[in-house]
Design a protein around this motif. Structure first.
Motif, PDB file in Angstrom:
ATOM      1  N   PRO A   1      32.591 -12.000  33.502  1.00 35.13           N
ATOM      2  CA  PRO A   1      31.898 -11.850  32.222  1.00 35.13           C
ATOM      3  C   PRO A   1      30.772 -12.857  32.104  1.00 35.13           C
ATOM      4  O   PRO A   1      30.823 -13.931  32.675  1.00 35.13           O
ATOM      5  CB  PRO A   1      32.993 -12.128  31.183  1.00 35.13           C
ATOM      6  CG  PRO A   1      34.022 -12.919  31.917  1.00 35.13           C
ATOM      7  CD  PRO A   1      33.932 -12.488  33.354  1.00 35.13           C
ATOM      8  N   ALA A   2      29.756 -12.493  31.353  1.00 38.70           N
ATOM      9  CA  ALA A   2      28.609 -13.373  31.186  1.00 38.70           C
ATOM     10  C   ALA A   2      29.024 -14.609  30.403  1.00 38.70           C
ATOM     11  O   ALA A   2      29.665 -14.514  29.375  1.00 38.70           O
ATOM     12  CB  ALA A   2      27.495 -12.637  30.446  1.00 38.70           C
ATOM     13  N   VAL A   3      28.655 -15.773  30.915  1.00 43.11           N
ATOM     14  CA  VAL A   3      29.017 -17.027  30.275  1.00 43.11           C
ATOM     15  C   VAL A   3      28.287 -17.172  28.946  1.00 43.11           C
ATOM     16  O   VAL A   3      28.783 -17.772  28.017  1.00 43.11           O
ATOM     17  CB  VAL A   3      28.693 -18.211  31.212  1.00 43.11           C
ATOM     18  CG1 VAL A   3      28.990 -19.533  30.547  1.00 43.11           C
ATOM     19  CG2 VAL A   3      29.500 -18.083  32.493  1.00 43.11           C
ATOM     20  N   ALA A   4      27.112 -16.586  28.834  1.00 40.78           N
ATOM     21  CA  ALA A   4      26.293 -16.726  27.629  1.00 40.78           C
ATOM     22  C   ALA A   4      26.945 -16.095  26.404  1.00 40.78           C
ATOM     23  O   ALA A   4      26.550 -16.376  25.291  1.00 40.78           O
ATOM     24  CB  ALA A   4      24.918 -16.112  27.859  1.00 40.78           C
ATOM     25  N   ASP A   5      27.976 -15.238  26.583  1.00 42.82           N
ATOM     26  CA  ASP A   5      28.626 -14.607  25.444  1.00 42.82           C
ATOM     27  C   ASP A   5      29.680 -15.506  24.799  1.00 42.82           C
ATOM     28  O   ASP A   5      30.182 -15.198  23.743  1.00 42.82           O
ATOM     29  CB  ASP A   5      29.254 -13.280  25.867  1.00 42.82           C
ATOM     30  CG  ASP A   5      28.192 -12.232  26.150  1.00 42.82           C
ATOM     31  OD1 ASP A   5      27.056 -12.418  25.672  1.00 42.82           O
ATOM     32  OD2 ASP A   5      28.484 -11.269  26.844  1.00 42.82           O
TER      33      ASP A   5
END
Length: 198
Positions: free
Chosen positions: A89-93
């Motif tokens: 999963p994208a860390v930015a979320d």
């Protein structure tokens, strides 16, 4: 001329019996239909689990290839390519948090403050509706009123850091804690905490 129709007591009892029989037939139908069609209280869990398994592991269909000649070695099967977005999963979320530590009785931002705040700033720029909650703390030594003012000014310094990075002032919320005395050692207590509210 008014005509009044009335039912005899026997007719009323007969009508009540038909209503009762009709209600029982509807109840039996409601109970039997789910069993006949496999719809039950746990069926949604089964459907959800099957759907998740199907989405998690999509079937990879390999094209059929003609048999190679006997002298040619068979090729190794190709590995399935998974897009990078499905790997992790994208860390930015995930809303980040940061702690900026200050020197004793000082409100100037430390040299590493920009590096410490980089993840928070990147998240706020990528998510325009998110807000930063800024809370200032002090160590337990000294005058209480002076320390509370110090904690507030440290929080203002961090707010100015966020603003200089391009985050609008209305997206930075000064969140005064109930207890401004920080926890941990004296060095850890002199801090400003920044949390992101998505």
């Amino acid at each position: 001329m008014d005509t009044t129709h009335s039912l005899s007591p026997a007719a009323v009892r007969s009508l009540d019996r038909w209503h009762l029989l009709g209600a029982l037939a509807l109840l039996a139908l409601l109970l039997l239909l789910p069993l006949l069609f496999g719809i039950g209280p746990n069926s949604w869990r089964t459907c959800a689990a099957e759907g998740a398994a199907t989405m998690a592991a999509p079937a990879v269909v390999a094209p059929t290839v003609a048999e190679p000649a006997a002298s040619v070695a068979p090729a190794a099967p190709a590995a399935a390519v998974t897009p990078a977005a499905e790997v992790a999963p994208a860390v930015a979320d995930v809303p980040p948090a940061a702690r900026v530590y200050f020197a004793l009785d000082r409100t100037e931002a430390p040299a590493d403050a920009s590096t410490t705040m980089a993840a928070v700033i990147a998240y706020l720029k990528a998510h325009p509706s998110a807000k930063a909650l800024v809370s200032g703390f002090h160590d337990p030594r000294g005058d209480v009123a002076h320390n509370q003012e110090l904690a507030l000014n440290r929080a203002r310094t961090v707010r100015a850091l966020l603003e200089s990075a391009g985050i609008a002032r209305d997206r930075v919320v000064m969140d005064k804690p109930q207890e401004t005395t920080g926890t941990g050692s004296n060095e850890e207590a002199r801090r400003v905490e920044v949390r992101v509210q998505p």
